[in-house]
Design a protein around this motif. Structure first.
Motif, PDB file in Angstrom:
ATOM      1  N   ASN A 110      87.112  21.336  60.229  1.00 51.98           N
ATOM      2  CA  ASN A 110      88.138  22.370  60.366  1.00 51.98           C
ATOM      3  C   ASN A 110      89.240  21.913  61.309  1.00 51.98           C
ATOM      4  N   GLY A 111      88.827  21.334  62.422  1.00 51.59           N
ATOM      5  CA  GLY A 111      89.794  20.876  63.428  1.00 51.59           C
ATOM      6  C   GLY A 111      90.677  19.776  62.869  1.00 51.59           C
ATOM      7  N   ILE A 112      90.060  18.831  62.159  1.00 52.33           N
ATOM      8  CA  ILE A 112      90.828  17.702  61.625  1.00 52.33           C
ATOM      9  C   ILE A 112      91.800  18.181  60.546  1.00 52.33           C
ATOM     10  N   SER A 113      91.338  19.087  59.663  1.00 55.57           N
ATOM     11  CA  SER A 113      92.247  19.497  58.582  1.00 55.57           C
ATOM     12  C   SER A 113      93.420  20.292  59.152  1.00 55.57           C
ATOM     13  N   TYR A 114      93.162  21.102  60.168  1.00 58.13           N
ATOM     14  CA  TYR A 114      94.272  21.835  60.792  1.00 58.13           C
ATOM     15  C   TYR A 114      95.185  20.866  61.538  1.00 58.13           C
ATOM     16  N   GLY A 115      94.566  19.896  62.223  1.00 59.19           N
ATOM     17  CA  GLY A 115      95.338  18.897  62.961  1.00 59.19           C
ATOM     18  C   GLY A 115      96.230  18.086  62.038  1.00 59.19           C
ATOM     19  N   LEU A 116      95.705  17.732  60.863  1.00 58.08           N
ATOM     20  CA  LEU A 116      96.499  16.929  59.933  1.00 58.08           C
ATOM     21  C   LEU A 116      97.698  17.718  59.414  1.00 58.08           C
ATOM     22  N   LEU A 117      97.492  19.023  59.201  1.00 59.17           N
ATOM     23  CA  LEU A 117      98.626  19.853  58.773  1.00 59.17           C
ATOM     24  C   LEU A 117      99.687  19.876  59.873  1.00 59.17           C
ATOM     25  N   LEU A 118      99.229  20.013  61.112  1.00 56.21           N
ATOM     26  CA  LEU A 118     100.162  20.000  62.238  1.00 56.21           C
ATOM     27  C   LEU A 118     100.894  18.667  62.297  1.00 56.21           C
ATOM     28  N   PHE A 119     100.178  17.592  61.972  1.00 55.62           N
ATOM     29  CA  PHE A 119     100.819  16.288  62.011  1.00 55.62           C
ATOM     30  C   PHE A 119     101.940  16.194  60.983  1.00 55.62           C
ATOM     31  N   MET A 120     101.677  16.713  59.789  1.00 52.25           N
ATOM     32  CA  MET A 120     102.711  16.629  58.760  1.00 52.25           C
ATOM     33  C   MET A 120     103.973  17.350  59.216  1.00 52.25           C
ATOM     34  N   LEU A 121     103.753  18.461  59.946  1.00 53.58           N
ATOM     35  CA  LEU A 121     104.873  19.224  60.461  1.00 53.58           C
ATOM     36  C   LEU A 121     105.601  18.471  61.557  1.00 53.58           C
ATOM     37  N   SER A 122     104.817  17.903  62.489  1.00 49.26           N
ATOM     38  CA  SER A 122     105.465  17.317  63.663  1.00 49.26           C
ATOM     39  C   SER A 122     105.993  15.918  63.389  1.00 49.26           C
TER      40      SER A 122
END
Lengths: 393, 295
Positions: free
Chosen positions: B10-22
C-alpha cells in the motif's frame, strides 16, 4: 423572507451541501405554494459556502448579518456548529431585537443539546448519542457480533460517536470486543487502504463509523477493493456517493441508523419522495433529509403561530412544539431544543429489480442497493436525559 | 507478517503515485527554476479529462489521450504565459502559476460542477490481483505501480540515453552554451514544461478513479508534492523518487502503529508527519536528501 443555508458548496464535501440545499428549496417552494407564512410572505433559502471551516462559517455569518437575514440553517460538521452557536449567542446578546435563530439539521455532537445548549439553537436530527443508543439497542440482539472496530473522523462528532459506542456497548453487550479504535483527519485522507489493512488484521467482524461524505465512500471503496468482509454500522452510508462507491458487492453488509429511507413501511412521505425525484438535480436523485422537511414545516408553523418574524417569538413557538411527522409524531423538546423522533435501522440489500426482496423497491443513486427496514425504534427509545440548563432571554 | 506485507505494498503504490506527480514538478524546477504552484491542478485536469474521455470511448484511450491533452495545455501555458512573464523574474513566474491554479480550479467548477464525478476503475481492472493468506490485493493497485515504474524507467532512459535528454541535462546547468551550440533552448523549456504537466495528468488519470475526482483534489495533493520535492532535494529526480516512497510508506505505517504519545496516537498525526519531516530537513540538511544545491 430569507433564510441562510451555511454549508459546504465547494471542496471535498460540496456534494453534501448541495444535496441539502436542493431539498430545502423543494420544501420551501411547497410551503410557499400552500400560501407561505405570516399571511402570504414567501420563504427563501440562500446558500452561503462555508467550506466546512468554522472560521469561514463565521465570515459567512457576518455576511448573513449584514444582509439582515435572521434565520440560519446548517448541518455539516459539528465543529462548524459549535462555532456558530457561540457566535449566534454573542450576537444575540449584543443586538437585542435583531436576534438570529439557528436551525440545525445534521450537526449531531450531543453537547449542543447538553452543556452547550442555547435558546437560539434547535436540532432536528437525532444526536450522536441518540443514534448510538438506538443502534446498540438493536446490536445487543445480534448474537453473531463478536469483534468490532471503531473508525471515526478526528473532530468533535467523531469523538462523540467513539465515546458513545464504547460506553453503550460495554453496558449492553460487554462480551463484544473492541479490537481497534482509530481517528483520522476530517476530509484529508485520500487513501484508506492502510486503515482497511489494519481493520482486516484486527479480525473485526464489524466496523462502527460516523464517517460522512467522501470519508465514507473512500473508506468502503478501499474496503471493497481489499476484499474486507465486515458489516458496516454507519450513520451516513445512505447517500452522497457512498452506495455508488460500494456497489452491489455491499448487499447485506451495510447497516444505517437514520430517521428515513424511501422504502419504509406506511410512508406518508412516499408521494413527496417521488415528486422530489422527478425534479432532483442530476447526480443526486434521492430524497435524503426527511428531517429537513420536518424542520421547514415546523419552522413555518412556528412563524404562523408567533404571528411575527421576530426570532425570539418564533423560538418560543418552536420549543415544545409537537408535529405530525410523516413517520409518526415528533416533538421539539422544550428543555434542550432536541427533536425527539422515531428512528430506523436499515440494511442495504439488492434492489427488487436486481433480484432482492420485494420491499426493496427504490434503490439509492441507481446503485442497485436499496434500503430495507431492519427495525423501527420509537421516539422514546432514543430520548436521552439532558444536562442542559437553558438560559432564556 | 502478512499485514506488514500488505501495508508495504500500500505504501509503495501510494508513494509511486506521489512520485509521478512530483517528478514533473521537480524536472520543471531544475530546468526552469520555476516552482509551479499549478502543478497539482494539472493532476486534477488529467483526472477530469480521463473521466470525460473514458465516458465517451473507454478507459484505455483515456490513459493516453488525457495526459497528452494536459501536456498540450501545459505547453500552451509555457509558450504564451510563462515565457512572457519570465523576463520579469522568478517572483512574477511564481505568482503567475499561483493565479493559474485558481483559474483552473474555477474552470473545473464551471464545467464539471462542485461535486465529485463518477469516474470509475474499468471493469477489467476491478478485482483482486492476488491473495496473501486471506488478504486480497486489488488489481488496480498493481496497475498503478506498473504504470508508475514504466514512467520512471522511461524518463530515466529519455534523460540519459537520448539526444534530447542530453540537451535537457546540458540546458540545466549551461543554457547559454547549449543555445550557442544551436539548440532551441526555449523550445526545450516548452517541451519539459509540457512533459511535466503530462506526467501530472497521467497521475490524475490513474489516481482520479483510485481515489476520488472532485474539484478539491488539487488542493489535497498540492502541499504534499511540494514536501516531496523539498525533502528529495530541489530538482533531483532520484531524490523525489526516494522521498515519494519514504513519505508514502511513512503515512501508511503511521496509520498502522498504535503507539501513543501524551494521549495522541501516531495514527492521528499521520498526515502531519511529512511536514514535520520537511521542517526538520530544512533545518538540518537544507539541500534535501539528494539535492546538489544549497538552500
Amino acid at each position: 423572507m430569507a433564510s441562510a443555508g451555511l454549508d459546504p458548496l465547494s471542496g471535498p464535501f460540496a456534494n453534501v451541501g448541495e444535496q441539502g440545499l436542493a431539498e430545502f428549496r423543494f420544501t420551501v417552494d411547497a410551503i410557499n405554494k400552500r400560501g407561505g407564512v405570516l399571511g402570504g410572505r414567501k420563504l427563501e433559502v440562500i446558500g452561503f459556502d462555508n467550506k466546512v471551516s468554522p472560521q469561514e462559517s463565521l465570515n459567512q455569518l457576518k455576511r448573513v448579518i449584514d444582509q439582515d437575514i435572521r434565520y440560519i440553517t446548517q448541518g455539516n460538521s459539528s465543529a462548524v456548529a459549535g462555532a456558530l452557536i457561540e457566535a449566534v449567542n454573542r450576537h444575540n446578546e449584543r443586538n437585542p431585537g435583531k436576534e438570529i435563530l439557528y436551525l440545525n439539521y445534521a450537526a449531531v455532537d450531543p453537547a449542543f443539546t447538553n452543556d452547550k445548549c442555547s435558546f437560539w439553537h434547535f436540532r432536528f436530527d437525532a444526536n450522536a448519542d441518540m443514534k448510538m443508543e438506538s443502534l446498540t439497542t438493536w446490536m445487543a440482539g445480534q448474537k453473531n457480533i463478536k469483534k468490532v472496530y471503531l473508525l471515526n473522523q478526528d473532530y468533535s462528532f467523531g469523538h462523540a460517536v467513539k465515546k458513545a459506542a464504547r460506553e453503550l456497548l460495554a453496558r449492553k453487550r460487554p462480551d463484544i470486543q473492541i479490537v481497534g479504535d482509530d481517528l483520522h483527519p476530517l476530509g484529508k485522507v485520500s487513501d484508506f487502504a492502510p486503515y482497511v489493512a489494519k481493520i482486516k488484521a484486527s479480525g473485526a467482524d464489524g466496523v462502527i463509523t460516523g464517517n460522512w461524505g467522501n470519508d465514507m465512500s473512500l473508506l468502503v471503496k478501499a474496503g471493497r477493493e481489499a476484499g474486507l468482509d465486515v458489516i458496516w454500522y454507519t450513520y451516513y452510508a445512505g447517500g452522497l456517493g457512498t452506495p455508488t462507491a460500494m456497489g452491489e458487492a455491499a448487499a447485506g453488509k451495510v447497516k444505517i441508523i437514520a430517521e428515513y429511507h424511501s422504502n419504509v413501511a406506511n410512508n406518508k412521505a412516499a408521494k413527496w419522495d417521488a415528486d422530489y425525484r422527478k425534479q432532483a438535480p442530476k447526480g443526486n436523485p434521492d430524497f435524503y433529509f426527511l428531517r429537513g422537511k420536518i424542520m421547514w414545516d415546523m419552522f413555518a408553523k412556528a412563524l404562523n403561530q408567533a404571528k411575527s418574524a421576530d426570532a425570539k417569538a418564533v423560538a418560543l413557538a418552536l420549543e415544545g412544539m409537537k408535529h405530525e411527522g410523516e413517520l409518526g409524531e415528533v416533538e421539539m423538546r422544550k428543555s434542550d431544543h432536541q427533536l425527539i423522533q422515531p428512528l430506523y435501522i436499515m440494511t442495504l440489500v439488492k434492489s427488487a429489480a436486481k433480484g432482492g426482496p420485494k420491499e426493496a423497491k427504490i434503490d439509492l443513486e441507481g446503485s442497485g442497493l436499496a434500503p430495507v427496514t431492519e427495525a423501527r425504534l420509537e421516539a422514546y427509545t432514543s430520548a436521552q436525559p439532558t444536562s442542559c440548563a437553558m438560559k432564556r432571554p | 507478517m502478512e499485514f506488514f506485507l500488505v501495508q508495504t505494498l500500500n505504501g509503495i503504490s501510494y508513494g509511486l503515485l506521489l512520485f509521478m506527480l512530483s517528478s514533473g514538478l521537480t524536472l520543471v524546477f531544475s530546468l526552469m527554476g520555476v516552482l509551479n504552484f499549478a502543478h497539482a491542478s494539472f493532476y486534477m485536469l488529467g483526472a477530469y479529462f480521463a473521466f470525460q474521455v473514458s465516458a465517451k470511448i473507454g478507459f484505455w484511450p483515456a490513459l493516453v489521450a488525457a495526459p497528452l491533452l494536459v501536456g498540450a495545455i501545459g505547453m500552451l501555458v509555457e509558450r504564451w504565459g510563462l515565457r512572457q512573464v519570465h523576463k520579469h523574474g522568478h517572483v512574477a513566474e511564481l505568482l503567475f502559476t499561483f493565479g493559474l491554479a485558481y483559474l483552473i480550479e474555477e474552470a473545473v467548477h464551471l464545467i464539471w460542477g462542485r461535486s465529485a464525478v463518477e469516474y470509475r476503475v474499468p471493469a477489467e481492472l476491478d478485482g483482486p490481483l492476488f491473495r496473501i493468506i486471506g488478504s486480497q490485493y486489488p488489481i488496480y493497485r498493481g496497475f498503478m505501480m506498473l504504470v508508475s515504474v514504466t514512467v520512471l524507467v522511461t524518463i530515466w532512459l529519455a534523460l540519459t540515453r537520448t539526444r534530447i535528454g542530453l540537451v535537457i541535462q546540458a540546458a540545466l546547468t549551461h543554457p547559454q552554451t547549449v543555445e550557442a551550440l544551436g539548440h532551441n533552448v526555449p523550445r526545450v523549456f516548452m517541451l519539459v514544461f509540457g512533459g511535466g504537466c503530462a506526467l501530472a495528468g497521467l497521475a490524475g488519470v490513474i489516481g482520479g478513479n483510485a481515489f476520488v475526482t472532485e474539484p478539491g483534489m488539487a488542493a489535497a495533493v498540492g502541499p504534499i508534492i511540494f514536501v516531496i520535492v523539498v525533502v528529495g532535494g530541489m530538482g533531483s529526480l532520484a531524490g523525489a523518487f526516494v522521498a515519494s516512497l519514504l513519505i508514502g510508506c511513512m503515512q501508511t505505517f503511521a496509520v498502522s502503529l498504535d503507539w501513543s504519545l501524551a494521549g495522541i496516537k501516531i495514527s492521528q498525526v499521520a498526515p502531519v508527519l511529512p511536514y514535520l519531516l520537511m521542517v526538520l530537513l530544512l533545518i538540518f540538511r537544507p539541500k534535501g536528501l539528494m539535492g546538489t544545491r544549497e538552500g
